[in-house]
Design a protein around this motif. Sequence first.
Motif, PDB file in Angstrom:
ATOM      1  N   GLN A  47       0.840  -1.196   0.000  1.00 47.08           N
ATOM      2  CA  GLN A  47       0.000   0.000   0.000  1.00 47.08           C
ATOM      3  C   GLN A  47       0.872   1.241   0.000  1.00 47.08           C
ATOM      4  OE1 GLN A  47      -3.218  -0.436  -0.118  1.00 47.08           O
ATOM      5  NE2 GLN A  47      -4.105   1.571   0.286  1.00 47.08           N
TER       6      GLN A  47
ATOM      7  N   GLN B 146       0.856   5.507   0.099  1.00 43.80           N
ATOM      8  CA  GLN B 146       0.080   6.697   0.442  1.00 43.80           C
ATOM      9  C   GLN B 146       0.856   7.955   0.105  1.00 43.80           C
ATOM     10  OE1 GLN B 146      -0.922   6.212   4.664  1.00 43.80           O
ATOM     11  NE2 GLN B 146      -3.067   6.066   4.055  1.00 43.80           N
TER      12      GLN B 146
ATOM     13  N   VAL C  76       0.654  11.967   1.202  1.00 43.19           N
ATOM     14  CA  VAL C  76       0.009  12.863   2.157  1.00 43.19           C
ATOM     15  C   VAL C  76       0.530  14.269   1.954  1.00 43.19           C
ATOM     16  CG1 VAL C  76      -0.391  13.382   4.584  1.00 43.19           C
ATOM     17  CG2 VAL C  76      -0.262  10.995   3.827  1.00 43.19           C
TER      18      VAL C  76
ATOM     19  N   CYS D   1       4.502  17.019   0.053  1.00 41.89           N
ATOM     20  CA  CYS D   1       3.800  15.756  -0.172  1.00 41.89           C
ATOM     21  C   CYS D   1       4.789  14.624   0.061  1.00 41.89           C
ATOM     22  CB  CYS D   1       3.242  15.702  -1.581  1.00 41.89           C
ATOM     23  SG  CYS D   1       2.571  14.085  -2.038  1.00 41.89           S
TER      24      CYS D   1
ATOM     25  N   SER E  41       4.724   7.242   1.202  1.00 38.46           N
ATOM     26  CA  SER E  41       5.130   6.198   2.141  1.00 38.46           C
ATOM     27  C   SER E  41       4.497   4.877   1.733  1.00 38.46           C
ATOM     28  CB  SER E  41       4.711   6.569   3.560  1.00 38.46           C
ATOM     29  OG  SER E  41       3.305   6.677   3.655  1.00 38.46           O
ATOM     30  N   GLY E  42       5.037   3.800   2.307  1.00 36.79           N
ATOM     31  CA  GLY E  42       4.504   2.486   1.996  1.00 36.79           C
ATOM     32  C   GLY E  42       5.486   1.664   1.203  1.00 36.79           C
TER      33      GLY E  42
ATOM     34  N   TYR F 144      -0.298   7.334  -8.343  1.00 37.76           N
ATOM     35  CA  TYR F 144      -0.932   7.559  -7.044  1.00 37.76           C
ATOM     36  C   TYR F 144      -1.254   9.034  -6.866  1.00 37.76           C
ATOM     37  CZ  TYR F 144       0.595   2.861  -5.851  1.00 37.76           C
ATOM     38  OH  TYR F 144       0.796   1.505  -5.838  1.00 37.76           O
TER      39      TYR F 144
ATOM     40  N   GLY G 134      -2.625  12.030  -3.846  1.00 37.95           N
ATOM     41  CA  GLY G 134      -2.962  12.403  -2.488  1.00 37.95           C
ATOM     42  C   GLY G 134      -4.418  12.832  -2.424  1.00 37.95           C
ATOM     43  N   LYS G 135      -4.884  13.120  -1.208  1.00 33.68           N
ATOM     44  CA  LYS G 135      -6.288  13.503  -1.016  1.00 33.68           C
ATOM     45  C   LYS G 135      -6.523  14.982  -1.272  1.00 33.68           C
ATOM     46  CE  LYS G 135      -7.395   9.753   2.159  1.00 33.68           C
ATOM     47  NZ  LYS G 135      -7.906   9.381   3.496  1.00 33.68           N
TER      48      LYS G 135
END
Length: 119
Positions: free
Chosen positions: A1, A3, A5, A22, A25-26, A108, A110-111
């Motif tokens: 996984q 992420q 952030v 930003c 990680s993972g 990927y 981020g939010k």
Amino acid sequence: QVQLVESGGGLAQPGGSLRLSCAASGRIFSINDMGWYRQAPGKERIVVATITNGGSTNYADSVKGRFTISRDNAKNTVYLQMNSLKPEDTAVYYCNAKIFNGDYNANYWGKGTLVTVSS
């Protein structure tokens, strides 16, 4: 996984500055291109700036000379220094990274972090 952030958004006055970060990680084997995108209310998400693993950068015309993208490969982190902010820079800013996790490449996001430029 994996992420991503983001941090560093907030309220700034016209002419002011903000710095976005930003961190990825993972399960990360390597990170290729990283970038920042933004989406203003009622508009599509657009690219703001991108940076390759080697440090080559590209910017949207609207932010050239005002924004600077950089990355710290040791920290798996990309930054966006935003200077001379304008009200039209108001948007949700999203981090993007193309990451190889050892098995496959994937894109990927981020939010998002909200940047508001207003007096």
